[in-house]
Motif scaffolding. Structure first.
Motif, PDB file in Angstrom:
ATOM      1  N   PRO A 101       7.987  27.771   8.089  1.00 30.83           N
ATOM      2  CA  PRO A 101       8.264  27.889   9.530  1.00 30.83           C
ATOM      3  C   PRO A 101       7.384  28.937  10.223  1.00 30.83           C
ATOM      4  N   ASP A 152      12.293  31.641  16.867  1.00 31.74           N
ATOM      5  CA  ASP A 152      10.985  32.242  16.594  1.00 31.74           C
ATOM      6  C   ASP A 152      11.122  33.649  16.012  1.00 31.74           C
ATOM      7  N   ASN A 176      12.373  33.287  12.303  1.00 32.81           N
ATOM      8  CA  ASN A 176      11.315  32.768  11.432  1.00 32.81           C
ATOM      9  C   ASN A 176      10.131  33.727  11.328  1.00 32.81           C
ATOM     10  N   GLN A 229      12.484  25.331  13.561  1.00 34.04           N
ATOM     11  CA  GLN A 229      11.180  25.711  14.119  1.00 34.04           C
ATOM     12  C   GLN A 229      10.490  24.508  14.747  1.00 34.04           C
ATOM     13  N   GLN A 249       4.803  28.304  13.265  1.00 36.24           N
ATOM     14  CA  GLN A 249       4.899  29.120  14.472  1.00 36.24           C
ATOM     15  C   GLN A 249       3.550  29.739  14.839  1.00 36.24           C
ATOM     16  N   SER A 307      11.934  24.060  18.043  1.00 34.86           N
ATOM     17  CA  SER A 307      11.381  25.111  18.903  1.00 34.86           C
ATOM     18  C   SER A 307       9.993  24.720  19.412  1.00 34.86           C
TER      19      SER A 307
END
Length: 168
Positions: A67, A13, A16, A151, A71, A154
């Protein structure tokens, strides 16, 4: 396992986020290229490179900004039902759908890597008058797809943590 997931989410995170914040200003690069294109067509000889370079800049802009968009939750989502669901129900559905995205990105990365290695091996060039090498933009695409894949994983970890009632 949760410790690993937490570290993974924080690192991916953070990378990105920073990359997305930098790419946010890349729109000005595209504007400058297209402005020069307009000026050169009006007052000078038209530049051969401006349109294609603007296209390459646009590819880098959306591939490397994707990404960050994921996020931040800024991607397109069908909110007809989704908006009314609880956080756990959203996490359940997201955990399932992100698996399809991970598969898709894996296939895309495989194809992008194959295309990039071909481009390096044969010195592939664009079939336009400018004829730039294509490997630089293909490397950017591979990197962007790879970061989108990281991502997505994630996001899967965040959904799993939400389902377990744990905050990463």
């Amino acid at each position: 396992m949760l410790l690993f997931m937490g570290r993974y989410v924080r690192i991916v995170d953070a990378v990105n986020y920073r990359m997305g914040r930098i790419m946010m200003y890349f729109i000005f690069v595209m504007v400058a290229i297209l402005l020069w294109s307009s000026i050169s067509k009006t007052f000078f000889l038209p530049s051969l490179w401006t349109l294609e370079l603007a296209q390459f800049a646009m590819v880098a802009y959306y591939i490397l900004g994707g990404p960050y968009s994921m996020q931040q939750g800024a991607h397109v989502r069908m909110d007809l039902f989704y908006g009314g669901w609880s956080d756990k129900k959203k996490a359940q559905i997201d955990a399932i759908t992100v698996l399809f995205l991970i598969f898709y990105l894996g296939v895309m990365l495989y194809g992008a890597y194959d295309s990039t290695s071909y481009s390096f091996q044969y010195g592939e060039r664009s079939p336009t008058a400018w004829r730039p090498y294509l490997w630089p933009i293909k490397v950017v695409m591979c990197f962007g797809i790879f970061m989108m894949l990281l991502q997505s994983i994630s996001e899967l970890f965040k959904d799993i943590a939400t389902l377990k009632g744990v905050e990463l």
